[in-house]
Each structure stands twice: as C-alpha cells, then as structure tokens.
Design a protein around this motif. Sequence first.
Motif, PDB file in Angstrom:
ATOM      1  N   ASP A  86       0.927  -1.075   0.007  1.00 14.27           N
ATOM      2  CA  ASP A  86      -0.111  -0.201   0.313  1.00 14.27           C
ATOM      3  C   ASP A  86       0.522   1.030  -0.208  1.00 14.27           C
ATOM      4  O   ASP A  86       1.880   1.201   0.921  1.00 14.27           O
ATOM      5  CB  ASP A  86      -0.871   0.310   1.505  1.00 14.27           C
ATOM      6  N   SER A  94       0.100   4.285   0.369  1.00 19.74           N
ATOM      7  CA  SER A  94       0.154   4.875   1.875  1.00 19.74           C
ATOM      8  C   SER A  94       1.016   4.570   3.359  1.00 19.74           C
ATOM      9  O   SER A  94       1.486   5.616   3.948  1.00 19.74           O
ATOM     10  CB  SER A  94      -1.344   5.773   1.964  1.00 19.74           C
ATOM     11  N   LEU A  95       1.462   3.419   3.442  1.00 24.56           N
ATOM     12  CA  LEU A  95       2.407   2.803   4.607  1.00 24.56           C
ATOM     13  C   LEU A  95       3.954   4.110   4.324  1.00 24.56           C
ATOM     14  O   LEU A  95       4.141   4.244   5.001  1.00 24.56           O
ATOM     15  CB  LEU A  95       2.919   1.785   3.714  1.00 24.56           C
ATOM     16  N   ALA A 113       3.077   7.038   5.457  1.00 21.87           N
ATOM     17  CA  ALA A 113       2.197   7.917   6.302  1.00 21.87           C
ATOM     18  C   ALA A 113       3.821   7.558   7.216  1.00 21.87           C
ATOM     19  O   ALA A 113       4.465   8.526   7.717  1.00 21.87           O
ATOM     20  CB  ALA A 113       1.831   6.457   7.329  1.00 21.87           C
ATOM     21  N   PHE A 150      -4.968   7.978   7.662  1.00 23.64           N
ATOM     22  CA  PHE A 150      -5.188   7.729   6.208  1.00 23.64           C
ATOM     23  C   PHE A 150      -6.335   6.982   6.100  1.00 23.64           C
ATOM     24  O   PHE A 150      -6.351   6.316   6.834  1.00 23.64           O
ATOM     25  CB  PHE A 150      -3.775   6.439   5.388  1.00 23.64           C
ATOM     26  N   SER A 187      -6.426   4.080   4.309  1.00 25.88           N
ATOM     27  CA  SER A 187      -6.395   3.004   4.052  1.00 25.88           C
ATOM     28  C   SER A 187      -6.014   1.994   5.747  1.00 25.88           C
ATOM     29  O   SER A 187      -5.319   1.007   6.222  1.00 25.88           O
ATOM     30  CB  SER A 187      -5.909   1.908   3.174  1.00 25.88           C
ATOM     31  N   ALA A 189      -3.419   2.346   6.821  1.00 21.57           N
ATOM     32  CA  ALA A 189      -1.793   2.738   6.663  1.00 21.57           C
ATOM     33  C   ALA A 189      -0.914   1.993   8.177  1.00 21.57           C
ATOM     34  O   ALA A 189      -0.177   2.680   7.790  1.00 21.57           O
ATOM     35  CB  ALA A 189      -0.981   3.644   5.946  1.00 21.57           C
ATOM     36  N   ILE A 190      -1.465   1.121   8.508  1.00 16.26           N
ATOM     37  CA  ILE A 190      -0.764   0.056   9.245  1.00 16.26           C
ATOM     38  C   ILE A 190       0.204  -0.389   9.311  1.00 16.26           C
ATOM     39  O   ILE A 190       0.023  -1.146   8.214  1.00 16.26           O
ATOM     40  CB  ILE A 190      -1.783  -0.400  10.095  1.00 16.26           C
TER      41      ILE A 190
END
Lengths: 268, 374
Positions: free
Chosen positions: A155, A157-158, A161, B95, B97, B99-100
């Motif tokens: 992903d 967005s990881l 983040a 986020f 999603s 985003a963990i």
Amino acid sequence: MKGGGLRIYTILYLVFLYAPIVLLPVFAFNDATIISFPLRGFTTRWFAALAELPTLHQALKNSLIIAVSSSVLATVLGVFASRASTRYEFPGKGGLMGLIMLPLVLPEVIVAMSLLMVLLGIGIDLAIWTVILGHTLICTPFAIAILSAAFQSLDRSLEEAAWDLGETRLSTFRLITLPLVMPGIISSLLISFTISLDEFIIAFFLAGSEPTLPVYIYSQLRFPKQIPAIMALGTILVALSVLLLTTAEYFRRRGLKKTGAKDTGGFL
Amino acid sequence: MNTAPQAAAAGIPRPTMIEFRDVNKYYGDYHALRGISATIRAGEFFSLLGPSGCGKTTLLRTIAGFEDISSGAVLIDGKDMAGVPANLRPTNMVFQSYAIFPHLTVAQNVGFGLRRKGGTAAEKARRVTEALAMVGLAGYGERAAHALSGGQRQRVALARALILKPKVLLLDEPLSALDKKMREQMQVELIRLQRQVGITFILVTHDQEEALVMSDRIAVMFEGQIVQLADPETLYRRPTSRQVADFIGVMNFLPAKILTEAVGRIAIEVQGLGRAEIDETQAPGPITGGEISVGCRPETLTILYEGQTASDRETPGTVEEVVYYGDMTYYDVRLDGVDSPVRISMRNVFGRPVLDIGTRTRVAWSAGALVLFR
C-alpha cells in the motif's frame, strides 16, 4: 464414467513428466555401471566417487560463483525496475518494461549466440564473468516478475505514513519498504539462483575454459563409466532445486500473509 | 442530530492555523485545484466535503506535503510551506486505508514517530501507553498490527498520528471503511478526542451527514473549487446555490418568480405555494441570472391531519408515494398546480396513521423556511 479419459490422460502426463527424474535416484543408488534394469543392488559408492573428481569440484565452484553473482545482480536490478514501474508513470514505460521482460520468451540459444558474437567482436575473453552477464540478463525478468508483485501489494500510503511521521525518503525505504518486500527479494534471489545453476546454453557458449556444472555434466556423458556418478550428481541437484523453489514459494506466501494481501499468483 | 461543538461560535475568535492563498494544482492539463483561498482556524474541527473527484483529498494532501502545488501558497501557523517536505511539517495524517505498518506491533506502530524524537526509551514507552489509552486500546500494545479489526486499526492510526502532538491532524475519509454502527460510534469518539486534545482537525469526507455531525465549519467543494464555506447550520439552512442545497440533505425545488424587491424584503410568486414575502437573508447566494427557484427542506413542510390548522400557510395536494422508515415517514406529495412532487418528512407520532397513496391532503409551510436561488 465421466472424466475417466481425462484422469488417464493426467496420470500419463505426470508419468511422462516425472518418471525420468524418478529414475535418476534409482540408478544413482544401483550397484552397476550400466544404466539398465534389472537393478543389481544398493550402493552409495557413486556418491563417494563424486568426491574424487577435481574437475567436477572446479565446475561446481564456477557454478556457485556464477549463480550467487547473477542472482544478486538480477535481484538488485529487479528491485530498481519493479519499484520504478509500480510507483511512477513515465513516457514509454510499457514498451520499456516489455523490452526488459523479453528475454523471458527469447530463445536462449539466440541470446547466447548474439552475446558470444558481441563479446568476441569487441575482443573480450570468455570467462566466469561473461557467464554472469548472460545469466543476469535471463534472470532479471524473473526477478522483476516476482518483485513487481511484491511492490504492487505494498500500500502506497504505508510509505507516505512513515514520511509523514518524520522519516526521510531513504529511512522510509529501509524501515518500511524493504522489510515488507523482503520475502519477494528472498524469493527472487532463490529463483534466480536456481535458474542460473541449471542453465546450460548460455554457460556452454560463454564459459570458455571455465565450465559450469551443467556443461561439465554434458561433457561427461561421453564416458559411459562416469554415467552412474552423473546420476548421483543429478540426484543431488534435483533435491537442491526442489528445496530452493519450495523455500522461495514459502517466503513469497509468508510475505503475502504478513501484508494481508491477496495471492496474485506465483511460480508454484 | 447536530452535535457539533458550538464553542467556536460562542468563544473568542481563534487565530488562523491554515491559510490557502489562491492555490492551484494541475495534473498535466487537468486543473485539479482552481484557485482555493480559505483559512482554517486553530482548534477547529474543519471538514472538506464534496463528491469524489472534487479535489478535497488533493487539497488535504497539499497541507500534508504529499502534493506540490502549481501556484499559490499554503501556510501553516503563519509559515509558508513551499519547499518544506512532509516529514518536517507540523501535521500528521490518518489515511483512508489506515496505513498500519503490518510488520510491526501495535506499540511499534504508535511509537513510530517518536524514533527521531529525543527522550529515554522508558519515556517513549510511557507516551505510547498514554496514546493507546487515549483511543481506548490500553493493553493492545504487543498485538500484531495486521491481526486487528477495522475499528481497532482506525484507533491505532489515530494514536500514531496524535502521539507527535501535531498542530494539525489530517483525516482522509477515515470512517468510510467502517460499517454504519461503528462509523457513528467513531464520529462521536472523534469529536470527543478533538475537544480533549484541542488540535485542529481537518476531515475529508464525501458523507454530508458525517460532515454536519462532526464539524465546526465545512467547506463544500465541487470541481476543484470551494463553493461554500460555513458552519453546518448555515450550510443546511442557507445554502448559496442549488448545487450545495442538493448535495447536503434533501431539498425540494419549486419554480418561482420575483415580483418586487424592496429594502431587505423580496416578494416572490412560487409555483404551487403562491405569493410570499421573504427576507433578503433567505437569498444568500449570488445572482447567477439563471432559473429562479425556491428551495424548502422536507422537515419544514408538514402534512395537516383533519382538524389541524396551519400556523402560517397551507396548500392542498395529493400523496403520490409513501416511504416508511420506522421513526419517520417520507411522503412525496404533488401540490396542486406543481409539475413534480415535493418530499415531506413526518415524524411517526403515536396515534397518527400513515397515509395511503392517493390521499388528498393539506400541506402547511412557512415563508421563513424558504430559500431563494436566482
């Protein structure tokens, strides 16, 4: 019975595919120089004989050097290409990726021959590193295929983040991206290693006076009394290949599980 | 329904936290943000509301530093953010999603942003414990992050973003992946959390109800522009365009004509309702020169039962459709002399029967509840 024909076809197909490989260990443990039935008795002396073949050891060493180098090179190149192709849009991307993946379907004999002509043409002596070059060329598409799947299931967005939480682009790659695609990297290394270790044509054309294991095996087939030892060697190679591919697939699946992504297919 | 914090309206004016100065963003030829100018105040719960593709997420990402802007300026706490990368901005994001980081534990996720901050390991561990307690996940620290449920991931994402005490918390459709019950529960929790920490929250959502429930102020966006920026009540009661009125809740539109316009008062003739006089504040939008119409919300119309009389005005009509919701019934009623039916919402008070289709009825309305679009 419905499907009876299909069942017979499936069984015949599998027998045809695997019977020759099953015969390898059978004759490797058979106490006779001649490869024929009936079997004469159990022995491990062909395996012991392998230990006394210095040219074999040299060939094995060459093969390992080549396989390790080309799998590392192919995987590093694969990481760059997969990351670029899954994250960024750039002009000519489709065509470029197509060209990179082309060796996957090009006849190896063509690749080997053209490489040989180019190398000899510019006056480069054949050596281990010329084989590494050829093997990197054919392993890279496999590496990209595996690594693209790994990068795609990541992903985006990881990474954002981690960046958002104060990490730089570089430390984000190290802390987030790399650990998450690591199963893909390991799987790519193992598969490239196996491909390189087994590869014959390019090695045969480009090895010069430094034969690899498959080239050595081919050359020994001319001597009938060496054949049982070759069978023993073949048995070891089959066992190793199966082990490596299974490990590669294990890591790929574990990686999918870890990131919670859907299985989008692999080599096994 | 509206439980939004009212403190903003009552309290002293708050200083500006975010300022957009004529922000434009192009993707190639596509003009994604078209001259956005707005200010968001410190400590405010602010929402960017609009349909998908309206640019609300892009605008949020320009605050975070994930998107460069083509022209204009984004200021956070008075500082121009041009050239400041995301990792150095005083903002943190939750986020869509979540985003963990799937390869880390819950505690490692929450404490991720502390890696580059000073302080002892024990102090960092204490802050992680505090953050987890704040979002109701005390004791979850050692769990594997990928094994959490949707609602728990959401809380981890919140704790991870809030632990750095950012000046602004950015929330990109954080509730869209949750089911209805969970979503409503998280809405209330987010409001509570925002009051508790006092940080500016900026929420991106396409759900108008969510925006109304949670926000101090809402910017409604269409096609890369902010078309109206107001508090929830103003937005609902005094939309400045038909587009906004239609997007937020349900609005009935009736064709109208302007008869006379005097100081502060406008006399209008509305199809089906007849003549009425309204205050000029009931025409909050600019004059577009397009079709003139009058809007009224379903709850401002009332069906009169036998023996009831209208407190203000009434108009006869026929019930065309009945939609029963349990607590409410929605009626589509065709007023006499009107082409299309209006929607009316009625609370199902005990002892009041649900009307059948075809029933002749009278509809009570009030000129004060009308909005004029011209």
